[in-house]
Design an enzyme around this catalytic site. Structure first.
Site, short mmCIF file in Angstrom:
data_model
loop_
_atom_site.label_atom_id
_atom_site.label_comp_id
_atom_site.label_asym_id
_atom_site.label_seq_id
_atom_site.Cartn_x
_atom_site.Cartn_y
_atom_site.Cartn_z
CG LEU A 48 22.29 -7.89 -2.01
CD1 LEU A 48 22.83 -7.21 -0.76
CD2 LEU A 48 20.94 -8.55 -1.70
CG ASP A 49 17.62 -5.37 -6.88
OD1 ASP A 49 18.12 -6.21 -7.65
OD2 ASP A 49 16.42 -5.40 -6.52
NE ARG A 50 23.45 1.77 -9.39
CZ ARG A 50 24.73 2.16 -9.41
NH1 ARG A 50 25.23 2.84 -8.38
NH2 ARG A 50 25.50 1.85 -10.43
NE ARG A 156 13.08 -2.95 -5.82
CZ ARG A 156 13.88 -2.34 -6.69
NH1 ARG A 156 15.01 -2.92 -7.08
NH2 ARG A 156 13.54 -1.15 -7.17
#
Length: 216
Positions: A48-50, A156
């Site tokens: 998962l992205d930061r 996103r």
């Protein structure tokens, strides 16, 4: 650390939004916390992205890691996300298919019109759960999303391209907020050793989710 499940083969845990998914040179990634409890080994299965939190699975052994990674490659691991986008989708539910290119130098993903080197297909399904209206900022919509591919910044980029950036996602044009309003809500997979079907879910917390009464 919040664990939803643990045995001698794997962990299912809720990653906080502020931590990286993997191990880091400074030993401050979420995977580092798990490795400290397992004699230094942790198998990172997905990321998962930061700035994005939620339910993740990590392996305790190389064998479990290989089996779980194979399940990801075969699209046998079901991942469902919740997201708050700025605006209202034109369709209540749909499948989005795009060609994505990730610029590693800018760390940003773009939708492109044609295939070329480095471009990968991205597919997801979404369903609009609720839309609320703010007199000053306009509409915000709560979406349930299921990924069929796992491209960098996929959710996103695909929604930003349709002028529906995620709330809090300044990189892709979203209104400022505490954090990116994207959360790995549920995860389902077959246990790599026992063959048992496992399913886990967690509700997100924070002001973005309180718009829809989802916050715990």
């Amino acid at each position: 650390m919040e664990l939803l499940y643990e045995d001698r083969h794997l962990w299912v845990a809720v990653k906080p939004a502020e931590l990286l998914s993997e191990q880091t040179p400074n030993k401050d990634g979420f995977a580092d916390l798990l490795a400290n409890e397992n004699k230094g080994y942790v198998g990172v299965i997905h990321r998962l992205d930061r700035g994005v939190g939620g339910v993740m699975v990590y392996a305790k052994t190389p064998f479990a890691a290989a089996k779980l990674s194979a399940a990801v490659q075969k699209h046998e691991m079901q991942k469902e996300y919740l997201a708050v986008v700025c605006g209202r989708p034109t369709e209540e539910s749909a499948t989005l298919k795009d060609l994505l290119f990730h610029d590693r130098f800018a760390n940003k993903t773009y939708v492109t019109p044609r295939a070329r080197k480095g471009v990968k297909e991205a597919i997801l399904d979404y369903q609009t759960l609720e839309t609320v209206h703010d007199a000053l900022l306009g509409d915000f919509s709560l979406l349930k999303i299921r990924l069929h591919t796992g491209r960098t910044h996929q959710i996103r980029a695909q929604f930003s391209h349709r002028r529906l950036p995620l709330l809090g996602d300044r990189k892709y044009g979203g209104f400022s907020s505490d954090s990116i309003a994207l959360f790995s809500h549920s995860l389902s997979f077959v246990h790599p050793i026992t063959g048992k079907e496992l399913s886990f879910s967690k509700e997100p917390v924070g002001r973005a989710w309180e718009l829809f009464g989802r916050s715990e």
